[in-house]
Design an enzyme around this catalytic site. Structure first.
Site, mmCIF file in Angstrom:
data_model
loop_
_atom_site.group_PDB
_atom_site.id
_atom_site.type_symbol
_atom_site.label_atom_id
_atom_site.label_comp_id
_atom_site.label_asym_id
_atom_site.label_seq_id
_atom_site.Cartn_x
_atom_site.Cartn_y
_atom_site.Cartn_z
ATOM 1 N N PRO A 11 60.945 -28.120 27.079
ATOM 2 C CA PRO A 11 60.749 -29.464 27.616
ATOM 3 C C PRO A 11 59.448 -30.133 27.183
ATOM 4 O O PRO A 11 58.395 -29.489 27.113
ATOM 5 C CB PRO A 11 60.751 -29.244 29.138
ATOM 6 C CG PRO A 11 60.592 -27.789 29.337
ATOM 7 C CD PRO A 11 61.124 -27.120 28.122
ATOM 8 N N ASN A 12 59.600 -31.405 26.905
ATOM 9 C CA ASN A 12 58.501 -32.335 26.567
ATOM 10 C C ASN A 12 57.977 -32.174 25.146
ATOM 11 O O ASN A 12 57.155 -32.976 24.713
ATOM 12 C CB ASN A 12 57.345 -32.228 27.587
ATOM 13 C CG ASN A 12 57.780 -32.617 28.976
ATOM 14 O OD1 ASN A 12 58.360 -33.684 29.158
ATOM 15 N ND2 ASN A 12 57.563 -31.757 29.952
ATOM 16 N N ARG A 19 51.546 -38.015 22.399
ATOM 17 C CA ARG A 19 50.652 -37.938 23.551
ATOM 18 C C ARG A 19 49.787 -36.687 23.392
ATOM 19 O O ARG A 19 50.183 -35.744 22.720
ATOM 20 C CB ARG A 19 51.446 -37.778 24.868
ATOM 21 C CG ARG A 19 52.295 -38.964 25.247
ATOM 22 C CD ARG A 19 51.496 -39.942 26.112
ATOM 23 N NE ARG A 19 52.347 -40.981 26.684
ATOM 24 C CZ ARG A 19 52.849 -42.008 26.001
ATOM 25 N NH1 ARG A 19 52.614 -42.109 24.711
ATOM 26 N NH2 ARG A 19 53.594 -42.920 26.603
ATOM 27 N N TYR A 24 47.709 -30.853 21.494
ATOM 28 C CA TYR A 24 48.881 -30.427 20.723
ATOM 29 C C TYR A 24 48.872 -30.919 19.269
ATOM 30 O O TYR A 24 49.783 -30.586 18.517
ATOM 31 C CB TYR A 24 50.164 -30.893 21.426
ATOM 32 C CG TYR A 24 50.316 -30.309 22.813
ATOM 33 C CD1 TYR A 24 50.502 -28.938 22.992
ATOM 34 C CD2 TYR A 24 50.252 -31.109 23.955
ATOM 35 C CE1 TYR A 24 50.626 -28.385 24.260
ATOM 36 C CE2 TYR A 24 50.373 -30.575 25.230
ATOM 37 C CZ TYR A 24 50.560 -29.218 25.365
ATOM 38 O OH TYR A 24 50.673 -28.667 26.628
ATOM 39 N N ASN A 75 59.543 -21.734 21.449
ATOM 40 C CA ASN A 75 58.450 -22.280 22.252
ATOM 41 C C ASN A 75 59.116 -22.807 23.518
ATOM 42 O O ASN A 75 59.644 -23.923 23.525
ATOM 43 C CB ASN A 75 57.715 -23.395 21.519
ATOM 44 C CG ASN A 75 56.532 -23.908 22.336
ATOM 45 O OD1 ASN A 75 56.425 -23.619 23.533
ATOM 46 N ND2 ASN A 75 55.664 -24.676 21.698
ATOM 47 N N ALA A 78 56.979 -25.345 29.211
ATOM 48 C CA ALA A 78 56.640 -24.972 30.595
ATOM 49 C C ALA A 78 57.578 -23.897 31.163
ATOM 50 O O ALA A 78 57.195 -23.172 32.091
ATOM 51 C CB ALA A 78 56.657 -26.211 31.475
ATOM 52 N N GLU A 99 57.684 -15.604 20.230
ATOM 53 C CA GLU A 99 57.267 -16.682 21.153
ATOM 54 C C GLU A 99 56.092 -17.425 20.519
ATOM 55 O O GLU A 99 55.133 -16.786 20.081
ATOM 56 C CB GLU A 99 56.857 -16.021 22.478
ATOM 57 C CG GLU A 99 56.298 -16.969 23.521
ATOM 58 C CD GLU A 99 55.865 -16.201 24.789
ATOM 59 O OE1 GLU A 99 56.128 -14.979 24.903
ATOM 60 O OE2 GLU A 99 55.232 -16.845 25.641
ATOM 61 N N HIS A 101 53.287 -20.679 20.997
ATOM 62 C CA HIS A 101 52.655 -21.761 21.756
ATOM 63 C C HIS A 101 51.658 -22.462 20.843
ATOM 64 O O HIS A 101 50.851 -21.795 20.173
ATOM 65 C CB HIS A 101 51.947 -21.233 22.999
ATOM 66 C CG HIS A 101 52.906 -20.580 23.936
ATOM 67 N ND1 HIS A 101 53.794 -21.309 24.688
ATOM 68 C CD2 HIS A 101 53.169 -19.278 24.169
ATOM 69 C CE1 HIS A 101 54.551 -20.471 25.364
ATOM 70 N NE2 HIS A 101 54.202 -19.236 25.063
ATOM 71 N N ARG A 108 43.642 -22.043 28.948
ATOM 72 C CA ARG A 108 43.981 -23.212 29.761
ATOM 73 C C ARG A 108 44.090 -22.818 31.248
ATOM 74 O O ARG A 108 43.561 -21.797 31.649
ATOM 75 C CB ARG A 108 45.266 -23.847 29.208
ATOM 76 C CG ARG A 108 45.091 -24.303 27.758
ATOM 77 C CD ARG A 108 46.309 -25.003 27.229
ATOM 78 N NE ARG A 108 46.577 -26.240 27.955
ATOM 79 C CZ ARG A 108 47.722 -26.926 27.835
ATOM 80 N NH1 ARG A 108 48.665 -26.497 26.989
ATOM 81 N NH2 ARG A 108 47.909 -28.035 28.516
HETATM 82 O O1 CA2 Z 1 51.120 -24.749 23.857
HETATM 83 C C1 CA2 Z 1 52.336 -24.824 23.917
HETATM 84 O O2 CA2 Z 1 53.066 -24.856 22.913
HETATM 85 C C2 CA2 Z 1 53.026 -24.917 25.280
HETATM 86 O O3 CA2 Z 1 54.220 -24.152 25.232
HETATM 87 C C3 CA2 Z 1 53.329 -26.391 25.477
HETATM 88 C C4 CA2 Z 1 53.916 -26.710 26.848
HETATM 89 C C5 CA2 Z 1 53.071 -26.102 27.964
HETATM 90 O O4 CA2 Z 1 53.717 -26.302 29.218
HETATM 91 C C6 CA2 Z 1 52.822 -24.617 27.754
HETATM 92 O O5 CA2 Z 1 52.000 -24.145 28.792
HETATM 93 C C7 CA2 Z 1 52.167 -24.377 26.421
HETATM 94 C C8 CA2 Z 1 53.973 -28.227 27.054
HETATM 95 C C9 CA2 Z 1 54.793 -28.933 26.040
HETATM 96 C C10 CA2 Z 1 54.577 -30.401 26.236
HETATM 97 O O6 CA2 Z 1 54.328 -30.957 24.980
HETATM 98 C C11 CA2 Z 1 53.738 -32.172 24.925
HETATM 99 C C12 CA2 Z 1 53.371 -32.602 23.686
HETATM 100 C C13 CA2 Z 1 52.745 -33.816 23.561
HETATM 101 C C14 CA2 Z 1 52.527 -34.600 24.672
HETATM 102 C C15 CA2 Z 1 52.917 -34.170 25.904
HETATM 103 C C16 CA2 Z 1 53.533 -32.951 26.032
#
Ligand code: CA2
Length: 147
Positions: A11-12, A19, A24, A75, A78, A99, A101, A108
């Site tokens: 997700p996201n 963003r 990221y 990946n 969340a 996996e 990230h 974090r």
């Molecule tokens: O670091 C990563 O790849 C995560 O899997 C990214 C997840 C986060 O919940 C994990 O703890 C770590 C979040 C993905 C959301 O991605 C976004 C990218 C750009 C803007 C907003 C969200």
């Protein structure tokens, strides 16, 4: 024949590059897909690249990969920190699982420090930015060759 690797994104991650670039990076998920496809071809891999915001869809794709894939790069975003269902689906797969990230989850918030998926993953890559996907594919070549 090329080995099929599923690259699954949770997700996201569709917001990548749009963003929070300080966390990221600036590349979009389309950029990541293109990078993975470019790296896969010379390595003798074929990529199935997908993203979903829905847990059930990710689980259905893991079930699909169970039949079709030589390896899974995931990946789970969340869902990493919450989803026993995704862990159970991965546990039903016999192929290598890596996996990824983008950020270093251990640097974090404490709620990101635990990953359910790591209990199944053959390797975990965190904090290498989107390059982590390429590192995962490189490692996948070795894991697939070793049976
Ligand atoms: O670091 C990563 O790849 C995560 O899997 C990214 C997840 C986060 O919940 C994990 O703890 C770590 C979040 C993905 C959301 O991605 C976004 C990218 C750009 C803007 C907003 C969200």
């Amino acid at each position: 024949m090329a080995k099929i690797i599923y690259v699954l994104n949770g997700p996201n991650l569709n917001l990548l590059g749009k963003r929070q670039p300080e966390i990221y990076g600036a590349q979009t998920l389309d950029d990541v897909q293109a990078m993975c496809e470019a790296a896969a071809k010379p390595a003798g891999l074929r990529i199935v690249f997908r993203q979903s915001n829905a847990e059930h869809e990710l689980i259905d794709w893991i079930h699909e990969a169970r039949e079709a894939a030589a390896g899974i790069v995931i990946n789970p975003a969340a869902y990493t920190h919450t989803s026993i269902a995704i862990l159970d689906a991965l546990n039903a797969c016999s192929c290598p699982v890596i996996e990824v990230h983008i950020s270093n989850i251990h640097k974090r918030e404490s709620f990101r420090h635990h990953s359910y998926v790591s209990a199944r993953a053959d390797a975990v890559i965190a904090g290498c930015g989107v390059e982590g996907y390429l590192l995962a594919l490189q490692r996948m070549v070795t894991l697939c060759a070793n049976g």
